[in-house]
Scaffold this motif. Structure first.
Motif, PDB file in Angstrom:
ATOM      1  N   ALA A 263      46.916  41.000  48.209  1.00  0.00           N
ATOM      2  CA  ALA A 263      45.988  40.298  49.101  1.00  0.00           C
ATOM      3  C   ALA A 263      44.561  40.367  48.561  1.00  0.00           C
ATOM      4  CB  ALA A 263      46.061  40.900  50.502  1.00  0.00           C
ATOM      5  N   ARG A 264      44.196  41.499  47.977  1.00  0.00           N
ATOM      6  CA  ARG A 264      42.839  41.655  47.445  1.00  0.00           C
ATOM      7  C   ARG A 264      42.605  40.717  46.262  1.00  0.00           C
ATOM      8  NH1 ARG A 264      40.589  45.530  43.646  1.00  0.00           N
ATOM      9  NH2 ARG A 264      38.359  45.773  43.997  1.00  0.00           N
ATOM     10  N   ILE A 265      43.574  40.652  45.365  1.00  0.00           N
ATOM     11  CA  ILE A 265      43.441  39.762  44.214  1.00  0.00           C
ATOM     12  C   ILE A 265      43.454  38.306  44.662  1.00  0.00           C
ATOM     13  CG2 ILE A 265      44.491  39.029  42.036  1.00  0.00           C
ATOM     14  CD1 ILE A 265      43.198  41.800  41.977  1.00  0.00           C
ATOM     15  N   ALA A 266      44.338  37.984  45.616  1.00  0.00           N
ATOM     16  CA  ALA A 266      44.414  36.616  46.123  1.00  0.00           C
ATOM     17  C   ALA A 266      43.104  36.200  46.772  1.00  0.00           C
ATOM     18  CB  ALA A 266      45.563  36.482  47.111  1.00  0.00           C
ATOM     19  N   ALA A 267      42.465  37.120  47.486  1.00  0.00           N
ATOM     20  CA  ALA A 267      41.192  36.807  48.130  1.00  0.00           C
ATOM     21  C   ALA A 267      40.095  36.558  47.102  1.00  0.00           C
ATOM     22  CB  ALA A 267      40.795  37.949  49.072  1.00  0.00           C
ATOM     23  N   LEU A 268      40.117  37.322  46.017  1.00  0.00           N
ATOM     24  CA  LEU A 268      39.123  37.119  44.966  1.00  0.00           C
ATOM     25  C   LEU A 268      39.277  35.747  44.316  1.00  0.00           C
ATOM     26  CD1 LEU A 268      39.136  40.616  43.213  1.00  0.00           C
ATOM     27  CD2 LEU A 268      37.229  39.579  44.453  1.00  0.00           C
ATOM     28  N   ILE A 269      40.507  35.370  44.021  1.00  0.00           N
ATOM     29  CA  ILE A 269      40.765  34.088  43.371  1.00  0.00           C
ATOM     30  C   ILE A 269      40.603  32.931  44.349  1.00  0.00           C
ATOM     31  CG2 ILE A 269      42.524  32.699  42.177  1.00  0.00           C
ATOM     32  CD1 ILE A 269      43.716  35.316  41.141  1.00  0.00           C
ATOM     33  N   GLY A 270      40.895  33.186  45.633  1.00  0.00           N
ATOM     34  CA  GLY A 270      40.975  32.110  46.615  1.00  0.00           C
ATOM     35  C   GLY A 270      39.652  31.500  47.024  1.00  0.00           C
ATOM     36  N   ASP A 271      38.544  32.193  46.807  1.00  0.00           N
ATOM     37  CA  ASP A 271      37.248  31.600  47.123  1.00  0.00           C
ATOM     38  C   ASP A 271      36.984  30.421  46.192  1.00  0.00           C
ATOM     39  OD1 ASP A 271      34.349  32.088  48.399  1.00  0.00           O
ATOM     40  OD2 ASP A 271      34.121  31.623  46.261  1.00  0.00           O
ATOM     41  N   PRO A 272      36.599  29.246  46.714  1.00  0.00           N
ATOM     42  CA  PRO A 272      36.430  28.064  45.850  1.00  0.00           C
ATOM     43  C   PRO A 272      35.455  28.263  44.693  1.00  0.00           C
ATOM     44  CG  PRO A 272      36.489  27.403  48.141  1.00  0.00           C
ATOM     45  CD  PRO A 272      36.445  28.900  48.141  1.00  0.00           C
ATOM     46  N   ALA A 273      34.326  28.918  44.957  1.00  0.00           N
ATOM     47  CA  ALA A 273      33.353  29.127  43.882  1.00  0.00           C
ATOM     48  C   ALA A 273      33.920  30.042  42.807  1.00  0.00           C
ATOM     49  CB  ALA A 273      32.060  29.706  44.451  1.00  0.00           C
TER      50      ALA A 273
END
Length: 227
Positions: A8-18
């Motif tokens: 979830a932590r890695i996904a959140a980092l990648i998931g931000d559009p910027a």
């Protein structure tokens, strides 16, 4: 599940559009400054720096200072492999960006995927090596066969001298535009370097496009004929 890898932590980092735009820009394999990455992400340099700090803490990028500038690149081949796989999944699910243009066909034909060849020509090279028995794939691994070693030597590559010895020699990488594998790993990097050193193709500045000359296309097809 309270134990194990924190996806979830890695996904959140990648998931931000910027941050996703920053990571995509770094798939060119080049080290870029915060200013350059801010332009790619559509944010201010200060905001880009904050995003880069989070990505570095998360192990997705590394930053090094040279003179007045700090340069950022992807942290490893594993990060590039993860991003290309996510691009392929997004394309297959119909989640595509709507910015068509004249470069799109070129990007799909041949592009750099961090440090190896991707696109239609990348999958052709992979399929050609596999069909001639130069690569052997099973459920667990992708290996260079004895005949593959001999073929690589005829191209002028010494696999024992390829950089990054801790990286696998051969690796599948899911091509986002073809949605089939292309060749990554040390051999994939070495073959792209060979293509460039022979003058078959050049990278288009400020893009991920690999542009083959007519003569280079002929030489590539001779070396890696479509199966």
């Amino acid at each position: 599940m309270k134990t194990g890898p924190d996806i979830a932590r890695i996904a959140a980092l990648i998931g931000d559009p910027a941050r996703a735009n920053i990571l995509t820009a770094l798939m060119s394999g080049k080290a870029l400054t915060a200013t350059e990455l801010a332009a790619e992400a559509g944010v201010t340099a200060q905001t880009a720096s904050a995003h880069l700090a989070r990505l570095e803490t998360g192990g997705l990028v590394t930053q090094t200072r040279q003179g007045r500038h700090k340069y950022t690149r992807l942290a490893s081949d594993e990060v590039a492999h993860l991003l290309e796989t996510l691009m392929g999944f997004a394309a297959g699910a119909g989640h595509l960006r709507t910015r068509p243009g004249p470069r799109d066909p070129e990007l799909r034909r041949a592009r750099v995927c961090y440090n190896h060849l991707a696109g239609d020509m990348g999958t052709q090279m992979y399929d050609s090596l596999l069909s001639r028995g130069f690569l052997c794939r099973d459920e667990a691994s992708l290996t260079l066969t004895d005949s593959g070693h001999r073929f690589v030597i005829t191209l002028g590559l010494d696999v024992t001298r390829l950089p990054s010895p801790r990286t696998p020699l051969c690796r599948d990488c899911l091509d986002w535009s073809e949605r089939r594998p292309h060749l990554a790993g040390r051999l994939g990097r070495g073959l792209l370097a060979h293509i460039e050193s022979q003058g078959w193709a050049k990278r288009v500045p400020s893009t991920r496009i690999i542009r083959f000359s007519p003569a280079g296309t002929d030489a590539f097809t001779a070396a890696f004929p479509a199966p």
